[in-house]
Design a protein around this motif. Structure first.
Motif, PDB file in Angstrom:
ATOM      1  N   GLU A 168       8.360   2.580   6.306  1.00 15.14           N
ATOM      2  CA  GLU A 168       8.890   1.287   6.739  1.00 15.14           C
ATOM      3  C   GLU A 168       9.046   0.332   5.556  1.00 15.14           C
ATOM      4  O   GLU A 168      10.049  -0.387   5.459  1.00 15.14           O
ATOM      5  N   ALA A 169       8.065   0.333   4.674  1.00 13.28           N
ATOM      6  CA  ALA A 169       8.131  -0.552   3.503  1.00 13.28           C
ATOM      7  C   ALA A 169       9.279  -0.135   2.589  1.00 13.28           C
ATOM      8  O   ALA A 169      10.019  -0.988   2.078  1.00 13.28           O
ATOM      9  N   GLU A 189      16.992  -1.543   2.165  1.00 11.91           N
ATOM     10  CA  GLU A 189      17.978  -2.391   2.827  1.00 11.91           C
ATOM     11  C   GLU A 189      18.152  -3.728   2.108  1.00 11.91           C
ATOM     12  O   GLU A 189      19.249  -4.280   2.069  1.00 11.91           O
ATOM     13  N   ALA A 190      17.074  -4.235   1.539  1.00 12.52           N
ATOM     14  CA  ALA A 190      17.133  -5.530   0.857  1.00 12.52           C
ATOM     15  C   ALA A 190      17.794  -5.440  -0.522  1.00 12.52           C
ATOM     16  O   ALA A 190      18.313  -6.438  -1.020  1.00 12.52           O
ATOM     17  N   GLU A 237      11.978   1.549   3.489  1.00 13.98           N
ATOM     18  CA  GLU A 237      13.235   1.264   4.194  1.00 13.98           C
ATOM     19  C   GLU A 237      13.597  -0.216   4.080  1.00 13.98           C
ATOM     20  O   GLU A 237      14.765  -0.567   3.829  1.00 13.98           O
ATOM     21  N   ALA A 238      12.623  -1.082   4.213  1.00 11.79           N
ATOM     22  CA  ALA A 238      12.871  -2.526   4.077  1.00 11.79           C
ATOM     23  C   ALA A 238      13.314  -2.849   2.647  1.00 11.79           C
ATOM     24  O   ALA A 238      14.248  -3.640   2.438  1.00 11.79           O
TER      25      ALA A 238
END
Length: 127
Positions: free
Chosen positions: A11-12, A18-19, A14-15
């Protein structure tokens, strides 16, 4: 690695991806000289390389990791350019001309200059 920790890492990452992927791709696209496919490949390989190091680098600042990915991508592009340099194919346009042809052309040019000098020497002086 702990099974419960894996989803948090994913999750980290992926974030983070995306950023940062838009800005990273834009910079690498310019480095690749507008070659969209080369830029995409380099960015993809760079994020994959970071993913392998994410358990150690995930705690760092986003901007540090973005610069790290960008540096990896630039190096991937440089590797491609180094490889392409060795794969340059030479065509017949670069063939060395026959020595007789070169000498004939030089002699023709010298003959023309000799004729021009001879004609100029026959001209009456200017008044």
């Amino acid at each position: 690695m702990d099974r419960h920790r894996v989803p948090v890492l994913e999750e980290a990452f992926e974030a983070f991806y995306e950023a940062t992927v838009g800005r990273t791709y834009a910079a690498i696209y310019r480095v690749a000289g507008g070659d969209e496919f080369l830029a995409r490949d380099a960015v993809q390989e760079a994020y994959l390389a970071l993913w392998k190091l994410w358990p150690d680098r995930g705690c760092r600042a986003i901007e540090d990791n973005r610069r790290y990915v960008q540096k990896i991508a630039v190096h991937k592009i440089l590797d491609v350019y180094r490889t392409r340099w060795w794969q340059v194919e030479f065509d017949n346009d670069l063939a060395v001309p026959d020595a007789d042809t070169v000498f004939d052309e030089i002699l023709d040019e010298l003959s023309v200059w000799a004729l021009v000098r001879q004609l100029l020497s026959r001209q009456p002086p200017r008044r």
